[in-house]
Enzyme design. Structure first.
Site, mmCIF file in Angstrom:
data_model
loop_
_atom_site.group_PDB
_atom_site.id
_atom_site.type_symbol
_atom_site.label_atom_id
_atom_site.label_comp_id
_atom_site.label_asym_id
_atom_site.label_seq_id
_atom_site.Cartn_x
_atom_site.Cartn_y
_atom_site.Cartn_z
ATOM 1 N N HIS A 266 0.839 -1.202 0.000
ATOM 2 C CA HIS A 266 0.000 0.000 0.000
ATOM 3 C C HIS A 266 0.877 1.258 0.000
ATOM 4 O O HIS A 266 0.900 1.984 -0.972
ATOM 5 C CB HIS A 266 -1.001 0.026 1.155
ATOM 6 C CG HIS A 266 -1.920 -1.145 1.186
ATOM 7 N ND1 HIS A 266 -2.716 -1.488 0.108
ATOM 8 C CD2 HIS A 266 -2.157 -2.063 2.155
ATOM 9 C CE1 HIS A 266 -3.411 -2.571 0.414
ATOM 10 N NE2 HIS A 266 -3.086 -2.950 1.644
ATOM 11 N N ASP A 317 -5.166 -8.159 -3.393
ATOM 12 C CA ASP A 317 -5.449 -7.950 -1.983
ATOM 13 C C ASP A 317 -6.742 -8.632 -1.532
ATOM 14 O O ASP A 317 -6.783 -9.837 -1.340
ATOM 15 C CB ASP A 317 -5.478 -6.446 -1.707
ATOM 16 C CG ASP A 317 -5.422 -6.092 -0.226
ATOM 17 O OD1 ASP A 317 -5.403 -7.018 0.608
ATOM 18 O OD2 ASP A 317 -5.391 -4.900 0.108
#
Length: 442
Positions: A266, A317
């Site tokens: 991220h 993810d």
């Protein structure tokens, strides 16, 4: 030697050739011969444009079942997390293995040949240990094998429910109690021909600095990949600054985690100093734009990371969508929205993040390229379908990045073995499996 004949192939160096014969030596490419107008009799024909296998550098397989169940209505990352915990607490080793098999099968259909599974659901409900403390991790490895793709199991250390807080509820299933117990358990796992064992520091919320240093040392001793969630949320940064007087990236740097084997997942909310830390370490930053949009996390600062010296990888993810080509174009398109400027990332660089650089951060530097000596991972995209019809065959990379999607994947080869043919998985019925598993989360 057996092999594959590619109607059109994207070779190393972004070179496009027609009529490429790929000859094998075991799982690897032995020789490439372009310019053959028709395939030899013993070669498997791959029509369309053949690109290297895609790498999904950040996956939580069990979260696939949340698709469509958590996207509507108001909320935040923190409210989404409660629904995720609810699902995590419903799973047992067999249901998780089946769910992972279906999820990895969907990845194969999308042209993903290697997955980085960020694994933190380790134990029984309430935190008790299974008789084999790695039962779930071994089930994930078995699921990847059955689906026909490679896996890097990034076994995550998860010790706290927040900075200075005890684990509670479903989090008890994630925690080994202390870093020594984590290291003892994960050390029992072994690499294999299609398996790499890596380490993960879940986050600075879940792992204190001393324990993070121990995880980093464990990975360094084994030259293993090391991943961590970093600065996904502003609240994470605020809590870290209050507790330690430093940002998450600085805490991890002080713990000895940063380096060429490290991947920050991220990295959405960074300071100027954080960019320098990650870039100077030659770290990789794995962006997951679909999940980051879905959870309203923010837009990953990809251009600044690259300018600082970091590499990029991509992940699906939480699997709101499994489409690495979508993640690749989202890096550029989201940057356009944030900056008002087009052309922040070259298409070839985005495709490299989806292939070679994604594989490298998972411990597979020999994958993600079509060249002699590389693992023979091939993904054939349908150039006759409506999305890719009219593709410039001399320069197909822009249309691959900005228009191609998972449904355009026609054939997939992993290590010289075909696992998808004409859009169908050769081993499992993925849609049926997902339908059968939907009852796990009413």
């Amino acid at each position: 030697m057996s092999g594959f004949w590619c109607e059109l192939a994207l070779l190393a160096g972004d070179r496009v050739e027609a009529g490429v014969l790929v000859e094998l030596d075991g799982e690897r490419i032995a020789k490439l011969t372009p310019g053959l107008t028709s395939p030899p009799p013993d070669a498997t024909r791959l029509e369309g444009l053949v690109i290297p296998g895609l790498a999904n550098a950040h996956s939580h397989a069990f979260q696939r079942l949340l698709r469509g169940r958590v996207q509507s209505g108001e909320g935040s990352f923190w409210t989404w997390r409660e629904r995720m915990y609810e699902l995590a607490d419903r799973l047992d080793p067999e249901s998780y293995r089946q769910l992972a098999l279906a999820t990895f099968g969907e990845m194969a259909l999308a042209g993903i040949t290697t997955v980085g599974e960020f694994h933190y659901l380790h134990h029984e409900r309430g935190g008790a240990r299974y008789s084999d403390a790695n039962e779930i991790g071994k089930g994930l490895i078995a699921a990847a094998s059955e689906a026909g793709i490679r896996i890097t199991l990034l076994d995550a250390c998860y010790l706290h429910g927040g900075i200075g807080a005890e684990v509670e509820g479903a989090q008890r299933r994630f925690s080994d109690g202390d870093v020594e117990a984590w290291a003892g358990r994960v050390s029992q796992l072994e690499d294999g021909p299609a398996v790499r064992i890596g380490a993960a520091i879940h986050s600075v919320r879940a792992v204190d600095p001393e324990s993070a240093a121990a995880v980093a040392a464990w990975a360094a001793e084994r030259d293993a990949p090391l991943h961590a969630h970093v600065s996904e949320q502003p609240a994470e940064n605020e809590a870290c600054l209050e507790a330690y007087g430093s940002t998450p990236a600085a805490v991890l740097a002080h713990a000895g985690a940063l380096g060429a084997r490290f991947t920050a997942v991220h990295a959405t909310h960074l300071t100027d100093a954080d960019y320098s830390l990650l870039g100077e370490a030659n770290a990789t930053c794995c962006l997951c734009p679909t999940t980051e949009r879905d959870l309203a996390d923010g837009i990953g600062p990809a251009q600044r990371l690259v300018e600082a010296g970091a590499r990029l990888a991509l992940g699906s993810d939480s699997h709101a969508v499994i489409d690495i080509l979508e993640e690749a174009r989202a890096v550029e398109l989201d940057a356009r929205l944030a900056t008002g400027v087009r052309g922040n990332h070259a298409p070839a660089d985005l495709l490299r993040a989806a292939t070679a650089d994604g594989h490298a951060c998972l411990g597979w530097p020999e994958a993600g390229r079509i060249e002699p000596g590389a693992l023979c991972d091939l993904v054939a995209l349908d150039l006759r379908g409506v999305r890719l019809a009219g593709t410039d065959r001399q320069d197909p990379i822009p249309v691959v990045v900005f228009a191609a999607s998972a449904p355009d994947v026609r054939d997939v080869v992993v290590g010289g073995r075909q696992i998808v043919r004409d859009g169908d998985h050769l081993g499992i019925d993925v849609p049926r499996m997902l339908d059968d598993l939907s009852e796990l989360l009413p």
